[in-house]
Design a protein around this motif. Structure first.
Motif, mmCIF file in Angstrom:
data_model
loop_
_atom_site.group_PDB
_atom_site.id
_atom_site.type_symbol
_atom_site.label_atom_id
_atom_site.label_comp_id
_atom_site.label_asym_id
_atom_site.label_seq_id
_atom_site.Cartn_x
_atom_site.Cartn_y
_atom_site.Cartn_z
ATOM 1 N N GLU A 23 0.830 -1.206 0.000
ATOM 2 C CA GLU A 23 0.000 0.000 0.000
ATOM 3 C C GLU A 23 0.868 1.261 0.000
ATOM 4 N N ALA A 24 2.005 1.199 0.694
ATOM 5 C CA ALA A 24 2.913 2.348 0.706
ATOM 6 C C ALA A 24 3.449 2.625 -0.701
ATOM 7 N N ILE A 25 3.812 1.542 -1.420
ATOM 8 C CA ILE A 25 4.293 1.717 -2.800
ATOM 9 C C ILE A 25 3.184 2.265 -3.690
ATOM 10 N N LEU A 26 1.990 1.714 -3.545
ATOM 11 C CA LEU A 26 0.866 2.147 -4.374
ATOM 12 C C LEU A 26 0.507 3.607 -4.121
ATOM 13 N N ASN A 27 0.586 4.017 -2.864
ATOM 14 C CA ASN A 27 0.315 5.424 -2.547
ATOM 15 C C ASN A 27 1.386 6.339 -3.142
ATOM 16 N N ALA A 28 2.637 5.849 -3.182
ATOM 17 C CA ALA A 28 3.704 6.634 -3.806
ATOM 18 C C ALA A 28 3.435 6.795 -5.300
ATOM 19 N N PHE A 29 2.979 5.728 -5.955
ATOM 20 C CA PHE A 29 2.595 5.825 -7.368
ATOM 21 C C PHE A 29 1.510 6.883 -7.560
ATOM 22 N N LEU A 30 0.520 6.843 -6.690
ATOM 23 C CA LEU A 30 -0.604 7.770 -6.812
ATOM 24 C C LEU A 30 -0.143 9.211 -6.645
ATOM 25 N N GLN A 31 0.714 9.456 -5.662
ATOM 26 C CA GLN A 31 1.194 10.820 -5.424
ATOM 27 C C GLN A 31 2.032 11.318 -6.609
ATOM 28 N N GLN A 32 2.858 10.439 -7.167
ATOM 29 C CA GLN A 32 3.661 10.826 -8.335
ATOM 30 C C GLN A 32 2.774 11.071 -9.558
ATOM 31 N N ALA A 33 1.735 10.279 -9.689
ATOM 32 C CA ALA A 33 0.808 10.476 -10.807
ATOM 33 C C ALA A 33 0.096 11.822 -10.686
ATOM 34 N N LYS A 34 -0.298 12.185 -9.475
ATOM 35 C CA LYS A 34 -0.951 13.479 -9.267
ATOM 36 C C LYS A 34 0.014 14.630 -9.521
ATOM 37 N N ALA A 35 1.273 14.460 -9.099
ATOM 38 C CA ALA A 35 2.260 15.527 -9.257
ATOM 39 C C ALA A 35 2.724 15.670 -10.705
ATOM 40 N N ASN A 36 2.557 14.622 -11.508
ATOM 41 C CA ASN A 36 3.015 14.646 -12.901
ATOM 42 C C ASN A 36 1.857 14.315 -13.854
ATOM 43 N N ARG A 37 0.723 14.922 -13.553
ATOM 44 C CA ARG A 37 -0.499 14.594 -14.277
ATOM 45 C C ARG A 37 -0.373 14.817 -15.792
ATOM 46 N N ASN A 38 0.301 15.885 -16.200
ATOM 47 C CA ASN A 38 0.349 16.254 -17.616
ATOM 48 C C ASN A 38 1.737 16.092 -18.247
ATOM 49 N N VAL A 39 2.599 15.319 -17.594
ATOM 50 C CA VAL A 39 3.942 15.094 -18.138
ATOM 51 C C VAL A 39 3.880 14.007 -19.210
ATOM 52 N N PRO A 40 4.309 14.319 -20.429
ATOM 53 C CA PRO A 40 4.254 13.315 -21.504
ATOM 54 C C PRO A 40 5.443 12.364 -21.449
ATOM 55 N N MET A 41 5.266 11.200 -22.020
ATOM 56 C CA MET A 41 6.360 10.245 -22.165
ATOM 57 C C MET A 41 6.060 9.376 -23.390
ATOM 58 N N ALA A 42 7.095 8.707 -23.835
ATOM 59 C CA ALA A 42 6.930 7.839 -25.001
ATOM 60 C C ALA A 42 6.325 6.511 -24.570
ATOM 61 N N GLY A 43 5.213 6.170 -25.188
ATOM 62 C CA GLY A 43 4.637 4.855 -24.963
ATOM 63 C C GLY A 43 5.329 3.840 -25.844
ATOM 64 N N MET A 44 5.710 2.707 -25.265
ATOM 65 C CA MET A 44 6.507 1.723 -25.996
ATOM 66 C C MET A 44 5.717 0.441 -26.213
ATOM 67 N N THR A 45 5.967 -0.206 -27.326
ATOM 68 C CA THR A 45 5.465 -1.548 -27.560
ATOM 69 C C THR A 45 6.544 -2.333 -28.304
ATOM 70 N N HIS A 46 6.861 -3.510 -27.798
ATOM 71 C CA HIS A 46 7.924 -4.329 -28.368
ATOM 72 C C HIS A 46 9.238 -3.546 -28.475
ATOM 73 N N MET A 47 9.512 -2.779 -27.436
ATOM 74 C CA MET A 47 10.750 -2.003 -27.338
ATOM 75 C C MET A 47 10.874 -0.912 -28.403
ATOM 76 N N GLN A 48 9.775 -0.545 -29.033
ATOM 77 C CA GLN A 48 9.791 0.495 -30.046
ATOM 78 C C GLN A 48 8.843 1.621 -29.630
ATOM 79 N N HIS A 49 9.229 2.856 -29.972
ATOM 80 C CA HIS A 49 8.334 3.969 -29.716
ATOM 81 C C HIS A 49 7.024 3.754 -30.470
ATOM 82 N N ALA A 50 5.922 3.950 -29.775
ATOM 83 C CA ALA A 50 4.627 3.690 -30.390
ATOM 84 C C ALA A 50 3.756 4.945 -30.391
ATOM 85 N N GLN A 51 3.224 5.305 -29.209
ATOM 86 C CA GLN A 51 2.358 6.474 -29.124
ATOM 87 C C GLN A 51 2.710 7.275 -27.873
ATOM 88 N N PRO A 52 2.468 8.566 -27.909
ATOM 89 C CA PRO A 52 2.713 9.361 -26.708
ATOM 90 C C PRO A 52 1.645 9.073 -25.643
#
Length: 281
Positions: free
Chosen positions: A148-177
């Motif tokens: 639960e402590a780890i999951l809460n850390a994920f949640l807090q980071q998600a809230k703090a970085n709500r609009n931060v983009p990253m590269a979505g990957m599939t099969h180790m290749q860039h796919a969609q943002p």
């Protein structure tokens, strides 16, 4: 005549089995079948069950109120000494067959023949089934809290970085943002489901085996409900033979741990990739 008024006699030795044998068991076999070296971790649960059993023996006339008081005091003393005096734990444990034998030896050391009386009407089969359940329940609670402590850390980071983009990957290749928050919450959902599997092992959802005897129940009018309440369970097992042999609860716990390990491994691998040169440039 009440049961507790019968004179207690000394046993010829402190073995919990094989009392009818004329010779000692083979030394190598005797050493092989001893388990105290690893089941000593069940000691806190063994003592908790012993307390509940001592209290349950008074209403049916096996123990007097004075004997219950003596027994509870001795169990408290053993528990405290085992935590504080490792030399004593090793000394008494050196000759103990298992955690049940250790507590009985310590009780006899403290109370004399009265220490043997606690085993009246019960079997090591039901004892270890109950001890093990209590152990798994506490272990599951610890894992659940950590998760639960780890999951809460994920949640807090998600809230703090709500609009931060990253590269979505599939099969180790860039796919969609995608969004970093989306990535973090993807880990939270399956891990939380596995965490709930761990919560299923809470005492209120697990029946207590005490009162099942070796396999065919208890011939004394023991109040199993009182034992269940004393130990924090809400109910008793319905079939004595199943109760002393069932270890499905441990398998369920191991399955939950396997799921948690899989999710954490996936997360760790993602972090390894994110730290590599290809992802940093």
């Amino acid at each position: 005549m009440p049961v507790h008024e019968y004179r207690m006699t000394e046993r010829k030795d402190d073995r919990l089995w094989g009392g009818r044998f004329e010779r000692e068991p083979n030394a190598r076999f005797d050493a092989f079948q001893r388990s105290f070296a690893f089941d000593r971790r069940l000691l806190p649960y063994e003592i908790a069950v012993d307390r509940a059993w001592a209290k349950a023996l008074e209403p049916i006339g096996i123990f007097t109120a004075a004997e219950v008081k003596q027994m509870l005091g001795a169990l408290d003393k053993i528990e405290k000494r085992a935590k504080a005096d490792s030399a004593w734990l090793e000394k008494v444990g050196a000759d103990a067959e298992d955690v049940h034998h250790f507590v009985e030896k310590a009780l006899v050391e403290e109370l004399g023949p009265l220490g043997w009386k606690l085993h009246t009407g019960r079997s090591r089969n039901e004892l270890v089934a109950t001890d093990f359940r209590l152990f798994v329940i506490d272990a599951a609670a610890q894992i659940r809290n950590a998760l639960e402590a780890i999951l809460n850390a994920f949640l807090q980071q998600a809230k703090a970085n709500r609009n931060v983009p990253m590269a979505g990957m599939t099969h180790m290749q860039h796919a969609q943002p995608i969004l970093l928050s989306h990535f973090l919450l993807a880990m939270r959902k399956p891990s939380r489901a596995t965490s709930l599997d761990c919560s299923m092992h809470r005492r209120a959802r697990t029946p207590v085996p005490m009162g099942s005897g070796a396999l065919a129940g208890n011939s004394f009018a023991i109040d199993r409900g009182a034992i269940a309440r004393e130990l924090g369970f809400s109910r008793c097992t319905g079939n004595s033979l199943d109760a002393v042999s069932d270890r499905d609860f441990a398998l369920d716990y191991l399955f939950a741990l396997t799921g948690i390990a899989t999710h954490l491994s996936r997360l760790a691998e993602d972090f390894v990739l994110f730290s590599s040169r290809n992802f940093l440039t």
